[in-house]
Design a protein around this motif. Structure first.
Motif, PDB file in Angstrom:
ATOM      1  N   MET A 175       7.484  20.084  35.311  1.00  0.00           N
ATOM      2  CA  MET A 175       7.767  21.477  35.370  1.00  0.00           C
ATOM      3  C   MET A 175       9.263  21.435  36.126  1.00  0.00           C
ATOM      4  SD  MET A 175       5.900  22.880  33.258  1.00  0.00           S
ATOM      5  CE  MET A 175       6.547  24.559  33.724  1.00  0.00           C
ATOM      6  N   ALA A 176       9.300  20.737  37.215  1.00  0.00           N
ATOM      7  CA  ALA A 176      10.358  20.916  37.910  1.00  0.00           C
ATOM      8  C   ALA A 176      11.850  20.111  37.565  1.00  0.00           C
ATOM      9  CB  ALA A 176      10.106  20.177  39.317  1.00  0.00           C
ATOM     10  N   TYR A 177      11.508  19.352  36.653  1.00  0.00           N
ATOM     11  CA  TYR A 177      12.596  18.427  35.929  1.00  0.00           C
ATOM     12  C   TYR A 177      13.579  19.321  35.088  1.00  0.00           C
ATOM     13  CZ  TYR A 177      14.584  13.977  34.705  1.00  0.00           C
ATOM     14  OH  TYR A 177      15.350  12.868  34.685  1.00  0.00           O
ATOM     15  N   PRO A 178      14.910  19.438  35.499  1.00  0.00           N
ATOM     16  CA  PRO A 178      15.789  20.160  35.053  1.00  0.00           C
ATOM     17  C   PRO A 178      15.764  20.003  33.244  1.00  0.00           C
ATOM     18  CG  PRO A 178      16.834  19.125  36.648  1.00  0.00           C
ATOM     19  CD  PRO A 178      15.481  18.408  36.216  1.00  0.00           C
ATOM     20  N   ASN A 179      15.699  18.960  32.777  1.00  0.00           N
ATOM     21  CA  ASN A 179      15.959  18.758  31.188  1.00  0.00           C
ATOM     22  C   ASN A 179      14.632  18.040  30.929  1.00  0.00           C
ATOM     23  OD1 ASN A 179      16.585  18.244  28.619  1.00  0.00           O
ATOM     24  ND2 ASN A 179      18.694  17.698  28.942  1.00  0.00           N
ATOM     25  N   LYS A 180      13.561  18.920  30.372  1.00  0.00           N
ATOM     26  CA  LYS A 180      12.607  18.168  29.996  1.00  0.00           C
ATOM     27  C   LYS A 180      12.536  17.582  29.016  1.00  0.00           C
ATOM     28  CE  LYS A 180      10.387  21.696  32.414  1.00  0.00           C
ATOM     29  NZ  LYS A 180      11.704  22.147  32.720  1.00  0.00           N
ATOM     30  N   LYS A 181      13.470  17.225  27.952  1.00  0.00           N
ATOM     31  CA  LYS A 181      13.780  16.348  27.136  1.00  0.00           C
ATOM     32  C   LYS A 181      14.084  14.913  27.499  1.00  0.00           C
ATOM     33  CE  LYS A 181      14.969  19.406  23.471  1.00  0.00           C
ATOM     34  NZ  LYS A 181      15.989  19.918  22.412  1.00  0.00           N
ATOM     35  N   LYS A 182      14.712  14.751  28.798  1.00  0.00           N
ATOM     36  CA  LYS A 182      15.196  13.852  29.527  1.00  0.00           C
ATOM     37  C   LYS A 182      14.276  13.047  30.478  1.00  0.00           C
ATOM     38  CE  LYS A 182      20.162  14.476  28.852  1.00  0.00           C
ATOM     39  NZ  LYS A 182      21.417  14.336  29.558  1.00  0.00           N
ATOM     40  N   PHE A 183      12.972  13.710  30.603  1.00  0.00           N
ATOM     41  CA  PHE A 183      12.081  13.416  31.506  1.00  0.00           C
ATOM     42  C   PHE A 183      11.446  12.131  31.196  1.00  0.00           C
ATOM     43  CE2 PHE A 183       7.508  13.161  32.806  1.00  0.00           C
ATOM     44  CZ  PHE A 183       7.687  13.621  34.461  1.00  0.00           C
ATOM     45  N   PHE A 184      11.224  11.882  30.004  1.00  0.00           N
ATOM     46  CA  PHE A 184      10.747  10.422  29.589  1.00  0.00           C
ATOM     47  C   PHE A 184      11.773   9.384  29.122  1.00  0.00           C
ATOM     48  CE2 PHE A 184       7.325  13.422  28.466  1.00  0.00           C
ATOM     49  CZ  PHE A 184       6.421  12.880  29.142  1.00  0.00           C
ATOM     50  N   HIS A 185      13.131   9.794  29.705  1.00  0.00           N
ATOM     51  CA  HIS A 185      14.149   8.764  29.470  1.00  0.00           C
ATOM     52  C   HIS A 185      14.149   7.833  30.685  1.00  0.00           C
ATOM     53  CE1 HIS A 185      16.828  11.299  26.510  1.00  0.00           C
ATOM     54  NE2 HIS A 185      15.721  11.094  26.225  1.00  0.00           N
ATOM     55  N   SER A 186      13.290   8.265  31.795  1.00  0.00           N
ATOM     56  CA  SER A 186      13.155   7.394  32.904  1.00  0.00           C
ATOM     57  C   SER A 186      11.974   6.462  32.938  1.00  0.00           C
ATOM     58  CB  SER A 186      13.046   8.325  34.176  1.00  0.00           C
ATOM     59  OG  SER A 186      12.700   7.463  35.301  1.00  0.00           O
ATOM     60  N   GLY A 187      12.168   5.244  32.857  1.00  0.00           N
ATOM     61  CA  GLY A 187      10.895   4.389  32.798  1.00  0.00           C
ATOM     62  C   GLY A 187       9.859   4.609  34.032  1.00  0.00           C
ATOM     63  N   TRP A 188      10.234   5.136  34.974  1.00  0.00           N
ATOM     64  CA  TRP A 188       9.144   5.379  36.126  1.00  0.00           C
ATOM     65  C   TRP A 188       8.331   6.598  35.705  1.00  0.00           C
ATOM     66  CZ3 TRP A 188       8.193   1.691  38.975  1.00  0.00           C
ATOM     67  CH2 TRP A 188       9.143   0.544  39.332  1.00  0.00           C
ATOM     68  N   ASN A 189       8.965   7.518  35.063  1.00  0.00           N
ATOM     69  CA  ASN A 189       8.473   8.776  34.771  1.00  0.00           C
ATOM     70  C   ASN A 189       7.173   8.481  33.715  1.00  0.00           C
ATOM     71  OD1 ASN A 189       9.659  10.269  36.350  1.00  0.00           O
ATOM     72  ND2 ASN A 189      11.236  10.997  34.919  1.00  0.00           N
ATOM     73  N   ILE A 190       7.653   7.698  32.771  1.00  0.00           N
ATOM     74  CA  ILE A 190       6.729   7.026  31.604  1.00  0.00           C
ATOM     75  C   ILE A 190       5.451   6.299  32.174  1.00  0.00           C
ATOM     76  CG2 ILE A 190       6.498   5.446  29.551  1.00  0.00           C
ATOM     77  CD1 ILE A 190       9.439   6.254  28.932  1.00  0.00           C
ATOM     78  N   PHE A 191       5.836   5.355  33.173  1.00  0.00           N
ATOM     79  CA  PHE A 191       4.841   4.585  33.965  1.00  0.00           C
ATOM     80  C   PHE A 191       3.832   5.649  34.584  1.00  0.00           C
ATOM     81  CE2 PHE A 191       3.453   2.651  37.865  1.00  0.00           C
ATOM     82  CZ  PHE A 191       2.783   1.387  37.559  1.00  0.00           C
ATOM     83  N   ASP A 192       4.239   6.458  35.341  1.00  0.00           N
ATOM     84  CA  ASP A 192       3.538   7.189  36.035  1.00  0.00           C
ATOM     85  C   ASP A 192       2.611   8.236  35.156  1.00  0.00           C
ATOM     86  OD1 ASP A 192       4.214   6.317  38.308  1.00  0.00           O
ATOM     87  OD2 ASP A 192       5.579   8.058  38.641  1.00  0.00           O
ATOM     88  N   THR A 193       2.890   8.477  33.845  1.00  0.00           N
ATOM     89  CA  THR A 193       2.464   9.543  33.120  1.00  0.00           C
ATOM     90  C   THR A 193       1.207   8.636  32.475  1.00  0.00           C
ATOM     91  OG1 THR A 193       4.526  10.666  32.459  1.00  0.00           O
ATOM     92  CG2 THR A 193       2.560  11.002  30.844  1.00  0.00           C
ATOM     93  N   VAL A 194       1.561   7.434  32.112  1.00  0.00           N
ATOM     94  CA  VAL A 194       0.669   6.747  31.292  1.00  0.00           C
ATOM     95  C   VAL A 194      -0.629   6.226  32.324  1.00  0.00           C
ATOM     96  CG1 VAL A 194       0.229   4.238  30.411  1.00  0.00           C
ATOM     97  CG2 VAL A 194       2.216   5.450  29.602  1.00  0.00           C
ATOM     98  N   ILE A 195      -0.288   6.077  33.357  1.00  0.00           N
ATOM     99  CA  ILE A 195      -1.402   5.573  34.430  1.00  0.00           C
ATOM    100  C   ILE A 195      -2.149   6.966  34.631  1.00  0.00           C
ATOM    101  CG2 ILE A 195      -1.800   5.360  36.999  1.00  0.00           C
ATOM    102  CD1 ILE A 195      -0.859   2.901  35.258  1.00  0.00           C
ATOM    103  N   VAL A 196      -1.520   8.177  34.747  1.00  0.00           N
ATOM    104  CA  VAL A 196      -2.332   9.240  34.921  1.00  0.00           C
ATOM    105  C   VAL A 196      -3.219   9.636  33.584  1.00  0.00           C
ATOM    106  CG1 VAL A 196      -2.220  11.787  35.338  1.00  0.00           C
ATOM    107  CG2 VAL A 196      -0.690  10.209  36.774  1.00  0.00           C
ATOM    108  N   ILE A 197      -2.734   9.627  32.680  1.00  0.00           N
ATOM    109  CA  ILE A 197      -3.445   9.761  31.294  1.00  0.00           C
ATOM    110  C   ILE A 197      -4.621   8.896  31.152  1.00  0.00           C
ATOM    111  CG2 ILE A 197      -3.159   9.722  29.052  1.00  0.00           C
ATOM    112  CD1 ILE A 197      -0.377  10.877  29.129  1.00  0.00           C
ATOM    113  N   GLY A 198      -4.321   7.590  31.557  1.00  0.00           N
ATOM    114  CA  GLY A 198      -5.344   6.680  31.601  1.00  0.00           C
ATOM    115  C   GLY A 198      -6.510   6.656  32.428  1.00  0.00           C
ATOM    116  N   SER A 199      -6.052   7.575  33.667  1.00  0.00           N
ATOM    117  CA  SER A 199      -7.240   7.929  34.534  1.00  0.00           C
ATOM    118  C   SER A 199      -8.101   8.913  34.036  1.00  0.00           C
ATOM    119  CB  SER A 199      -6.574   8.257  35.975  1.00  0.00           C
ATOM    120  OG  SER A 199      -5.643   7.018  36.484  1.00  0.00           O
ATOM    121  N   LEU A 200      -7.727   9.625  32.917  1.00  0.00           N
ATOM    122  CA  LEU A 200      -8.624  10.476  32.441  1.00  0.00           C
ATOM    123  C   LEU A 200      -9.597  10.225  31.563  1.00  0.00           C
ATOM    124  CD1 LEU A 200      -5.960  13.231  31.602  1.00  0.00           C
ATOM    125  CD2 LEU A 200      -7.336  13.296  33.699  1.00  0.00           C
ATOM    126  N   ILE A 201      -9.536   8.900  31.153  1.00  0.00           N
ATOM    127  CA  ILE A 201     -10.427   8.138  30.253  1.00  0.00           C
ATOM    128  C   ILE A 201     -11.960   8.196  31.158  1.00  0.00           C
ATOM    129  CG2 ILE A 201     -11.496   6.206  29.206  1.00  0.00           C
ATOM    130  CD1 ILE A 201      -8.259   5.351  28.860  1.00  0.00           C
TER     131      ILE A 201
END
Length: 274
Positions: free
Chosen positions: A71-97
């Motif tokens: 939500m704090a990211y200025p351009n939401k479409k470019k949030f997943f252009h960062s590999g670190w953001n993708i990595f963190d998101t995958v780890i968090v989503i995986g923790s929900l299993i």
């Protein structure tokens, strides 16, 4: 409405970039690592219940943290252009299993990887990982040359020492494994003395191989990593000091030279008018 959204976004951005919040996130990541380690011990059922509650709390915190960052990211479409953001998101989503059922092993493994989030939170660790990833293509050529050296020495060793010890020098593949043992200095003198009993000058074979692999090639790889790491540190310092181009990327040397040239032309014009 837009002004209110912008105000909320600025508040979330301030919260996400604050040192206190970053420290809390790092503390929760460390707590997550301790919980994973604690679950490997033989504990009473009551302790496992407490650990499960804490693990759920850690998971909820990570979800809230990634939502705040998004939500704090200025351009939401470019949030997943960062590999670190993708990595963190995958780890968090995986923790929900859920940890129960058939996916218990996958869920436990993904919770182990939550410790790696510490890398994405600490800038110095990010620099190290980025430097390592960028150095891999260069190290690939060094590794290829090292493989050629291994292959040549393994062929020579298989020809010369096959009759001495077939377990170590029986064929090319076994000889390469033996040379890997020599390169890692794992009781390599035992191998050398065994062949020296038959071929007294075989020490030249081992010392030349160690000189090439353990000294020259290893130093070449270390030098490559250090060179890339220096470039990553320069980029990080440029971003930290705000020396960025229009797209948020660090200003290149050509852009800086162009600006200096334009400033020199402006100074020359001012001198002419004066």
């Amino acid at each position: 409405m837009n002004s209110q959204v912008l105000r909320i976004q600025r508040s979330l951005k301030k919260l996400d970039s604050s040192n206190i919040f970053q420290g809390i996130v790092i503390a929760v990541i460390i707590l997550s690592a301790l919980l994973i380690g604690a679950k490997t011990h033989d504990l009473p059922p009551q302790a496992f219940t407490v650990l499960s509650v804490l693990d759920t709390g850690v998971t909820v915190f990570f979800v809230i943290e990634i939502v705040i960052r998004y939500m704090a990211y200025p351009n939401k479409k470019k949030f997943f252009h960062s590999g670190w953001n993708i990595f963190d998101t995958v780890i968090v989503i995986g923790s929900l299993i859920p940890t129960g059922g058939s996916g218990v092993l996958l869920a436990r493994l993904l919770r182990v990887f939550r410790v790696l989030r510490l890398v994405s939170m600490v800038p110095e660790l990010r620099i190290l990982i980025n430097a390592l990833l960028k150095a891999i293509p260069r190290m690939g050529y060094i590794g290829l040359l090292m493989f050629v050296i291994f292959y040549i020495y393994a062929a020579i060793g298989s020809i010369l020492f096959n009759q001495i010890n077939e377990v170590l020098w029986g064929d090319l593949s076994i000889s390469m494994l033996t040379l890997f043992r020599v390169a890692t200095f794992e009781d390599w003198t035992d191998v050398m003395y065994e062949t020296m009993a038959v071929h007294p000058m075989s020490w030249i074979y081992y010392l030349s191989f160690i000189f090439l692999t353990a000294f020259i090639f290893l130093n070449m790889m270390v030098g490559t990593v250090l060179e890339v790491m220096g470039q990553e540190h320069e980029n990080f310092r440029a971003q930290a000091h705000g020396e960025t181009a229009e797209g948020g990327e660090p200003a290149s040397r050509a852009q800086i030279d162009k600006l200096e040239q334009e400033l020199a032309e402006i100074k020359a014009l001012l001198k002419q008018k004066l």
